[in-house]
Enzyme design. Structure first.
Site, short mmCIF file in Angstrom:
data_model
loop_
_atom_site.label_atom_id
_atom_site.label_comp_id
_atom_site.label_asym_id
_atom_site.label_seq_id
_atom_site.Cartn_x
_atom_site.Cartn_y
_atom_site.Cartn_z
N LEU A 80 1.31 -1.40 -0.02
CA LEU A 80 0.23 0.10 0.09
C LEU A 80 0.77 1.34 0.32
O LEU A 80 1.94 1.55 0.43
CB LEU A 80 -0.67 0.23 1.28
N ASP A 81 0.51 2.07 -0.76
CA ASP A 81 1.04 4.13 -0.82
C ASP A 81 1.68 4.19 0.86
O ASP A 81 0.15 4.06 0.65
CB ASP A 81 1.50 4.55 -2.13
#
Length: 310
Positions: free
Chosen positions: A48-49
């Site tokens: 996940l960024d």
């Protein structure tokens, strides 16, 4: 000859379904959880960024052997696209590269969505973990290089417009397969609608087979650091773990005896008898008294282990 070094930490195993906060990287989150649980091994099932929040499944110990099966699972994201700017990173972090005063109507947005449902061709963002000639695209992008990233097919099972809070933004929900970049969707929506766009918020709410209500906020875990007794603290943390076998719930399953479990743990195949025994499966898992023993394949009346669990 020197003795092999003893691994640091506990041989604790299981899945933690973390609700990752914004501005916290996936690698950073794994390191924090590994330290909190005093675990020997840890890994995550899908980056996940930092600007994204939500479900980050983290595997501890033997559960790391099941990571590929979670990586392949469907995912659900809720996201907001802000119109008027395309950015280098396709999200809020980057600099604007294109701007427009145009804004799409809700009708135009809804008419676009069928074009992005099913198997589609997508070019990943310049700032992504895709490898180009052995280097990560984001490393090249940070050095100022514009790289030619080939398009690839991804699958969108469901794409819904949740609403338009104002003329400058729209909120969506997408259910998609492995390898889909939601930032690329925002970029391509903006180009097709003639207004440019980028992700301004992103939250992952589902990674198959884990449900949204399994998520544990990071703050709830770090609050347990206040427990001074280490054993009491670790016991409280372990209560949040999900059994390793939960990651395999979509695969065919066979229940086996203790003798069969011993054979599998020694790396040997076992015979499958009975009218209802599976005939052929590329991936299946075996349990003994509810505990995961092995992942393997079924063929010619045998279950052959590929990965075994202690």
């Amino acid at each position: 000859m020197s003795k092999p070094r003893k691994p640091k930490g506990r041989p604790v195993s299981g899945w933690l379904i973390l609700d990752k906060p914004v501005d916290f990287g996936s690698t950073e989150a794994v390191s924090k959880i590994k330290w909190l649980f005093d675990a020997q091994k840890a890994g995550h099932a899908g980056t996940l960024d930092p600007l994204a929040s939500g479900m980050l499944p983290i595997a501890l110990g033997d559960a790391t052997k099941t990571v590929p099966y979670v990586m392949d699972g469907r995912k659900i994201y809720e996201f907001t696209v802000t119109w008027g700017e395309e950015r280098t990173t396709d999200d809020l972090e980057g600099e604007a590269t294109e701007t427009s005063v145009n804004r799409p109507s809700e009708e135009a947005i809804r008419a676009l969505l069928p074009n992005y449902t099913g198997v589609i061709s997508q070019i990943p963002p310049q700032f992504s973990a895709i490898k180009i000639a052995g280097e990560r695209a984001y490393d090249l992008a940070r050095e100022g290089e514009t790289v030619d990233i080939p398009s690839r097919e991804v699958e969108i099972f469901r794409l819904t417009l949740i609403g338009c809070p104002d003329v400058n933004s729209a909120r969506f929900e997408v259910e998609c397969g492995k390898g889909t970049y939601v930032r690329s969707l925002a970029r391509d929506f903006g180009r097709d609608l003639g207004c440019y766009g980028h992700i301004s918020s992103l939250r992952r709410t589902f990674v198959a087979p884990f449900a949204e209500d399994m998520m544990v906020p990071l703050a709830e875990l770090t609050a347990l650091e206040a427990i001074e007794d280490k054993q009491e603290r670790l016991a409280a943390l372990d209560a949040f773990l999900i059994d390793t076998g939960e990651a395999l719930s979509s695969l065919p399953h066979i229940a086996i005896t203790e003798d069969q479990a011993h054979r599998l743990r020694m790396g040997n195949p076992i015979l499958l008898r009975g009218r209802n025994a599976p005939v052929a499966e590329a991936d299946a898992f075996a349990t003994c008294f509810g505990k995961l023993v092995a992942i393997g394949e079924i063929g010619e009346g045998e279950f052959r282990p590929r990965r075994v669990f202690t």
